[in-house]
Design a protein around this motif. Structure first.
Motif, PDB file in Angstrom:
ATOM      1  N   THR A 275       0.995  -1.122  -0.081  1.00 26.86           N
ATOM      2  CA  THR A 275       0.150  -0.158  -0.072  1.00 26.86           C
ATOM      3  C   THR A 275       0.870   1.236   0.037  1.00 26.86           C
ATOM      4  N   TRP A 279      -2.230   0.905   6.309  1.00 23.67           N
ATOM      5  CA  TRP A 279      -3.232  -0.104   5.807  1.00 23.67           C
ATOM      6  C   TRP A 279      -4.438   0.188   6.700  1.00 23.67           C
ATOM      7  N   SER A 280      -5.542  -0.178   6.237  1.00 28.02           N
ATOM      8  CA  SER A 280      -7.031  -0.437   6.658  1.00 28.02           C
ATOM      9  C   SER A 280      -7.196  -1.902   6.960  1.00 28.02           C
ATOM     10  N   GLU A 282      -9.811  -3.419   6.557  1.00 29.72           N
ATOM     11  CA  GLU A 282     -10.823  -3.861   5.495  1.00 29.72           C
ATOM     12  C   GLU A 282      -9.807  -4.188   4.219  1.00 29.72           C
ATOM     13  N   ASP A 283      -9.084  -3.393   3.846  1.00 24.53           N
ATOM     14  CA  ASP A 283      -8.141  -3.314   2.711  1.00 24.53           C
ATOM     15  C   ASP A 283      -7.191  -4.810   2.934  1.00 24.53           C
ATOM     16  N   ALA A 285      -8.120  -7.415   4.587  1.00 24.45           N
ATOM     17  CA  ALA A 285      -9.067  -8.638   4.610  1.00 24.45           C
ATOM     18  C   ALA A 285      -9.609  -8.773   3.146  1.00 24.45           C
ATOM     19  N   ASN A 286      -9.602  -7.761   2.344  1.00 23.54           N
ATOM     20  CA  ASN A 286     -10.038  -7.933   0.697  1.00 23.54           C
ATOM     21  C   ASN A 286      -8.727  -8.463  -0.045  1.00 23.54           C
ATOM     22  N   ARG A 287      -7.492  -8.183   0.396  1.00 25.53           N
ATOM     23  CA  ARG A 287      -6.436  -8.400  -0.336  1.00 25.53           C
ATOM     24  C   ARG A 287      -5.490  -9.494   0.124  1.00 25.53           C
ATOM     25  N   PRO A 289      -6.401 -12.895   1.375  1.00 23.91           N
ATOM     26  CA  PRO A 289      -7.026 -14.217   1.399  1.00 23.91           C
ATOM     27  C   PRO A 289      -6.160 -15.351   1.544  1.00 23.91           C
TER      28      PRO A 289
END
Length: 292
Positions: A275, A279-280, A282-283, A285-287, A289
């Motif tokens: 990034t 960092w967030s 959510e970000d 969590a989405n990226r 996995p």
């Protein structure tokens, strides 16, 4: 002439199994061997001077040179005494083969503190304690201007490198630690003329025969004249080579089994996300996995 003529070697856990094969081969190749074995049971309990002395008797009967040692390498003083015996008996020390080990398997949720402590003590502390006292001896020789061409061969395991086993949190952790210790020691001790490597062997021993799910595999009979891929004798030639004075290899871990020797590599990047700002969650969590 043998490939280890004139070398003085300490081999721990050398009363049985892989360690015994190391001691016999080293002696045949001309080394003077300190055969260390506490003589305990698989779980480390008890002591018996018989196994170490029997290997010494076998070596001397064949014209080799060896002495027995029954110090506990999990104890600081025992490791120091072991190194001191080699120097006192044979005038020096050139090789340390750390091989001693025990098993006290159990699943994490029910593992007792004593099961954890005893396995870490014999494997990881036992490796370090002998290494530390040997390193101090080699450092003193090097600082005095004497030539040093020493070698350490540690014993890791697939359980701590490539094939973690359920029920062996203590054993696997110790063996992973030994692999890491090997790399650190190789970097530190090179300046004193010491090379440090490790093996991760697979062979038929009383420990592997007692490992759940593995005993039946190792216990398979081999017909006379056929190659026995699980014989502990298959492990020792690479250890003997790594112990030779002119071997250039250091800082390596080798898996050894039957007719195969493989160089192992440790943790490495397999996937990276980045990034440009903070960092967030959510970000991430989405990226991030887990890819099956």
């Amino acid at each position: 002439m043998g490939s280890l003529d004139g070398r003085v070697a300490v081999i721990t856990g050398a009363g049985r199994g892989i360690g015994r094969e190391h001691a016999l081969l080293f002696a045949r190749e001309g080394a003077s061997v300190v055969v260390n074995d506490l003589g305990g049971a698989n779980d480390g309990s008890g002591a018996d001077s018989g196994p170490a002395q029997q290997v010494v008797d076998e070596i001397t009967a064949s014209g080799g040179t060896a002495v027995a040692n029954t110090d506990n390498v999990a104890e600081w003083a025992g490791a120091e005494a072991l190194v001191g015996q080699a120097v006192a008996e044979f005038g020096g020390l050139d090789v340390v083969v750390n091989n001693a080990g025990i098993l006290r398997d159990g699943f994490i949720a029910g593992l007792e503190e004593s099961q954890w402590d005893s396995v870490i003590a014999v494997h990881l502390k036992g490796h370090f304690a002998v290494l530390r006292h040997a390193a101090a001896y080699w450092k003193s020789r090097s600082k005095a201007g004497e030539p040093v061409a020493a070698s350490v061969i540690n014993t890791a395991s697939a359980s701590g490198t490539t094939m973690p086993n359920a029920g062996q949190a203590n054993y696997g952790s110790a063996k992973a630690g030994i692999a890491a210790l090997t790399l650190v020691a190789a970097g530190e001790l090179e300046r004193y003329g010491v090379r440090v490597n490790a093996i991760a062997p697979i062979a038929r021993t009383r420990l592997t025969l007692a490992t759940p799910g593995m005993g039946a595999i190792f216990a398979q009979e081999v017909e006379e004249g056929e190659f026995d891929a699980f014989s502990p004798a298959n492990i020792s030639p690479v250890v003997a080579y790594l112990a030779t004075e002119k071997c250039p290899i250091t800082g390596k871990v080798f898996a050894v089994q039957g007719g195969a020797i493989s160089e192992l590599a440790g943790w490495h990047d397999v996937r990276t996300i980045e990034t440009e700002g903070p960092w967030s969650i959510e970000d991430i969590a989405n990226r991030l996995p887990v890819e099956g």
